[in-house]
Write a protein that holds these residues in place. Structure first.
Motif, short mmCIF file in Angstrom:
data_model
loop_
_atom_site.label_atom_id
_atom_site.label_comp_id
_atom_site.label_asym_id
_atom_site.label_seq_id
_atom_site.Cartn_x
_atom_site.Cartn_y
_atom_site.Cartn_z
N LYS A 323 34.06 50.49 27.54
CA LYS A 323 32.75 49.97 27.91
C LYS A 323 31.89 49.67 26.67
O LYS A 323 32.18 50.13 25.56
N ASN A 324 30.83 48.90 26.90
CA ASN A 324 29.87 48.54 25.85
C ASN A 324 30.56 47.84 24.68
O ASN A 324 30.30 48.15 23.52
N ILE A 325 31.42 46.90 24.99
CA ILE A 325 32.11 46.13 23.95
C ILE A 325 31.40 44.80 23.76
O ILE A 325 31.16 44.06 24.73
N ASN A 326 31.04 44.49 22.52
CA ASN A 326 30.33 43.22 22.22
C ASN A 326 31.29 42.07 21.92
O ASN A 326 31.00 40.92 22.23
N HIS A 327 32.41 42.35 21.29
CA HIS A 327 33.39 41.29 21.04
C HIS A 327 34.76 41.91 20.80
O HIS A 327 34.86 43.11 20.50
N ILE A 328 35.78 41.09 20.93
CA ILE A 328 37.18 41.55 20.74
C ILE A 328 37.84 40.65 19.71
O ILE A 328 37.70 39.42 19.74
N LYS A 329 38.59 41.26 18.78
CA LYS A 329 39.38 40.51 17.80
C LYS A 329 40.85 40.76 18.04
O LYS A 329 41.26 41.88 18.33
N SER A 330 41.67 39.73 17.92
CA SER A 330 43.12 39.87 18.03
C SER A 330 43.66 40.21 16.65
O SER A 330 43.35 39.55 15.66
N ARG A 331 44.52 41.29 16.58
CA ARG A 331 45.02 41.73 15.26
C ARG A 331 46.54 41.72 15.27
O ARG A 331 47.16 41.94 16.28
#
Length: 331
Positions: A323-331
């Motif tokens: 929860k409370n995630i602002n953005h996601i990066k693929s690694r």
């Protein structure tokens, strides 16, 4: 800062019954001195040492007490030390060839006797033949090479002059089907505590076993364990095993079994963190689901419901919510 006052090199190959002792200190050129100083500096910075104290019957304690009182020098001890190491290697079936550095050094204003057992490594070198105005160059396999880094086969012993406290870095050797600590048990005759990495492994295995045996929630217990270890290393404060047991396990009988498991593996009442360093894998909790999905969650967030929510459903499945995630990066 590291200062090497004097150093002697002894060459030994127990498999061929060869021992070449030097009673004159090393006189190397600048490149050799750089290699020696680099490797010895890494000896003092390594995190894998076991703290040890001499047993009451230890042969070398009296000799080192004379060195401590300045009644004998390193030069006086080099031949005796080399002979003893050589004989103990043969007696215990340790036939690897090596150079032994025996040095007196000052590191961070403390004086040490340093023993570095540099196991040889094989490499390729040249063999040149010249005959009848013809020259041939062959490549041959030779040994005698060692690295500036501390390798797995190397052994290092640091003995502080002020109190004769011992630090030992060595891997157990397999001789005649039996594993031994050559320097700790056979040569110096010391009682050695587990190193920080060994302590972490012992604690982790004990906790994982108890979680399984008593059907505990591993997603609560394991992150707490990791957090205690990370806090200890970052604050350089020894971890109290009793306090850890009370935080991890609410049931007294589980706490008791935890203590018994650690005690049987030789872990003291406190986990020493002086040589410890919190590595990345200790800062995260990895979760792997039965369908192969893997998640790595920082332990700081594992027990914070605002960020991670792990709940058990009535049908027996588990739901993980981030929860409370602002953005996601693929690694």
């Amino acid at each position: 800062m590291l200062t090497i006052d004097s150093m002697y090199i002894q060459v030994m190959d127990p498999s061929r019954d060869i021992l070449i002792c030097s009673d004159m200190p090393v006189q190397g050129d600048e490149d050799i001195e750089r290699i020696i100083k680099t490797k010895m500096g890494k000896c003092f910075q390594n995190k894998g040492y076991r703290q040890a104290v001499f047993r009451s019957d230890a042969k070398w304690r009296k000799q080192l007490e004379k060195w401590q009182r300045e009644e004998c020098s390193l030069r006086d001890m080099t031949g005796l030390l080399a002979d003893d190491i050589f004989q103990k290697k043969k007696d215990n079936g340790c036939y690897y060839a090596s150079d032994i550095w025996l040095a007196e050094a000052v590191y961070e204003e403390r004086r040490y006797l340093v023993i570095v057992d540099n196991a040889y490594r094989y490499g390729i070198t040249h063999q040149v033949f010249a005959k009848d105005q013809s020259t041939s160059v062959d490549l041959i396999r030779d040994h005698g090479f060692y690295q500036e880094n501390i390798m797995k086969e190397d052994c290092v012993v640091l003995i502080e002059k002020s109190d004769l406290m011992v630090q030992i870095l060595e891997h157990q050797m397999d001789t005649s089907g039996q594993k031994i600590d050559l320097y700790a048990d056979k040569i110096l005759m010391c009682e050695a505590k587990p190193s920080y990495p060994q302590s972490v492994k012992i604690v982790t295995e004990a906790v994982e076993t108890l979680v399984k045996d008593f059907n505990l929630n591993q997603n609560e217990v394991l992150p707490k364990m990791k957090q205690l270890l990370v806090d200890g290393t970052e604050n350089q404060k020894d971890v109290d095993v009793k306090e850890m047991a009370e935080i991890l396990f609410s049931q007294p009988h589980v706490q008791k079994e935890f203590h018994e498991k650690l005690e049987s593996d030789g872990l003291p009442a406190f986990i020493p963190t002086a040589q410890g360093k919190a590595v990345r894998k200790e800062r995260v909790q990895k979760l792997k689901t039965d369908n192969g999905i893997e998640i790595a969650i920082p332990i700081d967030y594992m027990n914070q419901s605002d960020y991670v929510d792990i709940s058990h459903q009535e049908d027996g499945t588990i739901t993980i919510r981030l929860k409370n995630i602002n953005h996601i990066k693929s690694r």
